[in-house]
Design a protein around this motif. Structure first.
Motif, PDB file in Angstrom:
ATOM      1  N   PRO A 281     126.082 166.918 103.983  1.00  0.00           N
ATOM      2  CA  PRO A 281     125.078 165.866 104.172  1.00  0.00           C
ATOM      3  C   PRO A 281     123.757 166.409 104.702  1.00  0.00           C
ATOM      4  CG  PRO A 281     127.186 165.228 105.130  1.00  0.00           C
ATOM      5  CD  PRO A 281     127.331 166.635 104.695  1.00  0.00           C
ATOM      6  N   ASP A 282     123.797 167.403 105.552  1.00  0.00           N
ATOM      7  CA  ASP A 282     122.567 167.860 106.179  1.00  0.00           C
ATOM      8  C   ASP A 282     121.995 169.115 105.530  1.00  0.00           C
ATOM      9  OD1 ASP A 282     122.796 165.791 108.041  1.00  0.00           O
ATOM     10  OD2 ASP A 282     124.231 166.992 109.182  1.00  0.00           O
ATOM     11  N   LEU A 283     122.592 169.476 104.396  1.00  0.00           N
ATOM     12  CA  LEU A 283     122.175 170.737 103.796  1.00  0.00           C
ATOM     13  C   LEU A 283     120.835 170.611 103.095  1.00  0.00           C
ATOM     14  CD1 LEU A 283     122.866 173.657 102.798  1.00  0.00           C
ATOM     15  CD2 LEU A 283     123.648 172.548 100.707  1.00  0.00           C
ATOM     16  N   ASP A 284     119.995 171.581 103.365  1.00  0.00           N
ATOM     17  CA  ASP A 284     118.774 171.708 102.584  1.00  0.00           C
ATOM     18  C   ASP A 284     118.953 172.954 101.727  1.00  0.00           C
ATOM     19  OD1 ASP A 284     116.369 172.094 101.498  1.00  0.00           O
ATOM     20  OD2 ASP A 284     115.288 172.401 103.394  1.00  0.00           O
ATOM     21  N   LEU A 286     117.294 174.247  99.555  1.00  0.00           N
ATOM     22  CA  LEU A 286     116.116 175.070  99.279  1.00  0.00           C
ATOM     23  C   LEU A 286     115.697 175.943 100.455  1.00  0.00           C
ATOM     24  CD1 LEU A 286     113.980 172.445  97.399  1.00  0.00           C
ATOM     25  CD2 LEU A 286     115.239 174.358  96.444  1.00  0.00           C
ATOM     26  N   SER A 287     116.272 175.690 101.597  1.00  0.00           N
ATOM     27  CA  SER A 287     115.808 176.440 102.755  1.00  0.00           C
ATOM     28  C   SER A 287     116.433 177.826 102.766  1.00  0.00           C
ATOM     29  CB  SER A 287     116.173 175.702 104.042  1.00  0.00           C
ATOM     30  OG  SER A 287     117.429 176.140 104.498  1.00  0.00           O
ATOM     31  N   ARG A 288     115.854 178.671 103.587  1.00  0.00           N
ATOM     32  CA  ARG A 288     116.399 180.017 103.696  1.00  0.00           C
ATOM     33  C   ARG A 288     117.509 180.089 104.738  1.00  0.00           C
ATOM     34  NH1 ARG A 288     114.134 183.361 100.762  1.00  0.00           N
ATOM     35  NH2 ARG A 288     115.374 184.972 101.754  1.00  0.00           N
ATOM     36  N   ASP A 289     117.839 178.937 105.327  1.00  0.00           N
ATOM     37  CA  ASP A 289     118.813 178.957 106.413  1.00  0.00           C
ATOM     38  C   ASP A 289     120.254 178.956 105.927  1.00  0.00           C
ATOM     39  OD1 ASP A 289     116.651 178.829 108.016  1.00  0.00           O
ATOM     40  OD2 ASP A 289     116.731 176.644 108.252  1.00  0.00           O
ATOM     41  N   SER A 290     120.439 178.627 104.677  1.00  0.00           N
ATOM     42  CA  SER A 290     121.824 178.548 104.223  1.00  0.00           C
ATOM     43  C   SER A 290     121.967 179.275 102.897  1.00  0.00           C
ATOM     44  CB  SER A 290     122.232 177.089 104.032  1.00  0.00           C
ATOM     45  OG  SER A 290     121.442 176.511 103.020  1.00  0.00           O
ATOM     46  N   LEU A 365     134.673 168.226 106.264  1.00  0.00           N
ATOM     47  CA  LEU A 365     133.273 167.845 106.288  1.00  0.00           C
ATOM     48  C   LEU A 365     133.037 166.647 105.368  1.00  0.00           C
ATOM     49  CD1 LEU A 365     130.615 168.972 107.447  1.00  0.00           C
ATOM     50  CD2 LEU A 365     130.287 170.106 105.263  1.00  0.00           C
ATOM     51  N   CYS A 366     133.611 166.763 104.177  1.00  0.00           N
ATOM     52  CA  CYS A 366     133.383 165.702 103.206  1.00  0.00           C
ATOM     53  C   CYS A 366     134.044 164.409 103.658  1.00  0.00           C
ATOM     54  CB  CYS A 366     133.952 166.096 101.853  1.00  0.00           C
ATOM     55  SG  CYS A 366     133.227 167.601 101.230  1.00  0.00           S
ATOM     56  N   GLN A 367     135.235 164.547 104.217  1.00  0.00           N
ATOM     57  CA  GLN A 367     135.924 163.338 104.612  1.00  0.00           C
ATOM     58  C   GLN A 367     135.206 162.644 105.764  1.00  0.00           C
ATOM     59  OE1 GLN A 367     139.646 165.139 104.952  1.00  0.00           O
ATOM     60  NE2 GLN A 367     140.398 164.293 103.035  1.00  0.00           N
ATOM     61  N   SER A 407     112.208 170.630 103.708  1.00  0.00           N
ATOM     62  CA  SER A 407     112.560 169.513 102.838  1.00  0.00           C
ATOM     63  C   SER A 407     112.329 168.210 103.572  1.00  0.00           C
ATOM     64  CB  SER A 407     114.036 169.597 102.473  1.00  0.00           C
ATOM     65  OG  SER A 407     114.801 169.161 103.567  1.00  0.00           O
ATOM     66  N   PHE A 408     112.136 167.186 102.786  1.00  0.00           N
ATOM     67  CA  PHE A 408     112.075 165.858 103.397  1.00  0.00           C
ATOM     68  C   PHE A 408     112.651 164.878 102.398  1.00  0.00           C
ATOM     69  CE2 PHE A 408     108.162 167.164 101.475  1.00  0.00           C
ATOM     70  CZ  PHE A 408     107.865 166.142 100.607  1.00  0.00           C
ATOM     71  N   PRO A 409     113.386 163.916 102.882  1.00  0.00           N
ATOM     72  CA  PRO A 409     113.977 162.961 101.961  1.00  0.00           C
ATOM     73  C   PRO A 409     112.893 162.068 101.367  1.00  0.00           C
ATOM     74  CG  PRO A 409     114.560 162.435 104.230  1.00  0.00           C
ATOM     75  CD  PRO A 409     113.695 163.628 104.270  1.00  0.00           C
TER      76      PRO A 409
END
Lengths: 423, 108
Positions: A281-284, A286-290, A365-367, A407-409
């Motif tokens: 849910p909180d994944l961006d 496009l970021s370099r963090d993940s 996580l998904c659940q 990112s921004f929603p």
């Protein structure tokens, strides 16, 4: 010369044993006679001389045994004797022997089956793809550790847009997500929009999603999932499947024999990489963090995996210079997806195993997200990302890329406008 | 006189040396060894014959049956070219070992 002599001698021992034994016998007899004769000359009676000679010899059988043991090939005798002894022992205790044999047979059989299974499952080319020989898997490698690591999405874009050795470079990663209506886990592959074209697969019905819908909640079903979940109903095309609370439009069904590019890895659905938020849910993305991706390239006909390795290493160096914080010591690992062309095939197993460790975590996580989350905001809600600076990502744009990759929603209506994501 | 054990690894060297002079049978070799060592070494047939057979198998010796001095059939061993070469090598090594040991003992 010595080796030849030894070989001859072993052969003689094996096939003319009688003669060899007779020779040895005669020789020792002669030794005894000569020894006794000398003792008689010294004044001993014939009987006494013979007795002393015998004692000095130390026993004809013992001497013969030592000669046999010192012969090359003498060991074969020992092995033969041991085997005979073992057979006798087994015949004498049939119950014990049977138990031992069965135990061994079972354990050997079990381990062989596991090896055969693993080989059959993982160490083969993916099914249903065109020319698997040309396919190359790519992951990252930290320093000299032979542990493959996943690749950041921005890095993937850089590789994809700057490489020349592949006719196409796709990305994919696996996560378990929730089929919201059924509250069941499904195995999802998050894939780039060129994934299907790089693999050269064709759908059995409907179509695969392509670049035009890489930001859309669209889903292609695997054949087995289609049969299981939709009872092989062809009318499901265009209908909705809610995954992780987000309604996806079904575009098509893969061919029966195509089960993704990760051999042996379960796959129910294929969704665009940009939809990764249904698993995180909180994944961006496009970021370099993940980092989540593994890459798949199809070599151009005139290029080899060595060429690809060279070029990808150069690109990895450029990324390292541009992003020292995240990419220090990060190299690339390339491996042919077709195991027969691969030296370090272990990496093929590494990737699924990697996912395997994370399976419970991802499931949890998904659940925890629960059904409905996201859906309540409407069907077309999505995260939209500005990647203007990333359209041409590179060392020169490093700071700009870093800054603008946030990112921004955004509530999105209709088609994604041009200039977003793809330039 | 108490007999000495043949130092490990030297039996082959002594056998080859004895046979370099003339072909001999097993008993002859054991007698010659005793005489030449002033009765210090008495090699047991249980050690002698395995050595002879191994050297023969390795092509260092060649054996043939022929009548002995007192008209008994005996197996005579003689050196081959390869055996002669091995003798030279082992002899040189032994000379060095002997020299080295003597030097240590006298120099200490």
């Amino acid at each position: 010369m010595t080796v030849l002599n030894r070989l001859l001698s072993v052969l003689t021992w094996l096939f003319h044993r009688q003669r060899v034994e007779q020779n040895l016998d005669d020789e020792l007899q002669a030794f005894l006679d000569m020894s006794a004769a000398e003792k008689m000359r010294d004044g001993l009676s014939p009987a006494e001389a013979r007795r002393v000679a015998f004692i000095e010899l130390g026993g004809i059988e013992q001497v013969k045994e030592r000669v046999r043991a010192s012969r090359h090939g003498g060991r074969l005798d020992e092995v033969g004797r041991d085997l005979r002894y073992a057979l006798h022992a087994m015949v004498k205790r049939p119950v014990f022997a049977t138990t031992a044999v069965l135990t061994l047979a079972l354990s050997i059989g079990a381990s062989m089956s596991v090896y055969a299974l693993v080989r059959g499952l993982y160490f083969r080319a993916p099914d249903g793809v065109t020319d698997p020989d040309q396919l190359v898997g790519i992951s990252q490698q930290k320093g000299v550790k032979p542990i493959s690591e996943v690749i950041r999405y921005p890095d993937y874009l850089y590789y994809r847009d700057h490489q020349t050795v592949f006719s196409g470079l796709a990305s994919h990663f696996w996560r378990s997500v929730i089929d919201t209506e059924r509250s069941e886990e499904v195995d999802a592959f998050f894939v780039s929009s060129n994934y299907f074209s790089v693999l050269g697969v064709t759908p059995s019905i409907g179509r695969f999603f392509g670049p035009e819908s890489e930001n859309d909640p669209v889903v292609t079903l695997s054949y087995s999932f289609w049969q299981r979940r939709f009872d092989a109903n062809p009318n499901c095309i265009g209908q909705r499947l809610i995954l992780g609370g987000v309604p996806f439009t079904i575009t098509g069904v893969a061919a029966p024999n195509f089960k993704g590019a990760l051999v042996g890895w379960p796959v129910d659905v294929f969704v665009p990489t940009m939809m990764a938020r249904i698993a995180f849910p909180d994944l961006d993305i496009l970021s370099r963090d993940s980092a989540h991706l593994n890459l798949l390239g199809r070599l151009r006909p005139d290029r080899t995996i060595a060429d690809a390795r060279t070029e990808m290493t150069v690109l990895a160096r450029q990324l390292e210079q541009a992003f020292p914080e995240t990419n220090r010591d990060l190299g690339v690992t390339l491996y042919a997806l077709h195991p027969s062309r691969n030296v370090a095939t272990v990496q093929q197993v590494d990737t699924p195993a990697h996912g395997c460790h994370r399976l419970p975590a991802a499931g949890g996580l998904c659940q925890s997200r629960g059904p409905g989350d996201g859906a309540k905001h409407g069907t077309r809600k999505g995260h939209l990302y500005t990647v203007g600076a990333w359209g041409e990502p590179g060392p020169d744009h490093s700071t700009a890329g870093d800054r603008e990759c946030g990112s921004f929603p955004v509530r999105r209506r209709g088609k994604p406008s041009s200039g977003l994501l793809r330039q | 006189v108490e007999k000495l054990d043949v130092p490990q690894g030297t039996l082959d060297l002594m056998i080859l040396t004895i046979l370099a002079r003339e072909p001999l049978h097993g008993y002859g070799i054991s007698q010659r060894l005793a005489t030449l060592s002033h009765d210090n070494f008495h090699v047991n047939p249980g050690s002698l014959f395995p050595s002879l057979y191994r050297l023969e198998q390795d092509g260092k010796l060649k054996a043939e049956w022929r009548p002995s001095e007192n008209n008994r059939r005996a197996k005579y061993y003689k050196l081959t070219a390869s055996g002669r070469k091995q003798l030279e090598q082992h002899r040189q090594r032994w000379d060095r070992i002997a020299f080295a040991i003597t030097s240590v003992l006298e120099g200490a």
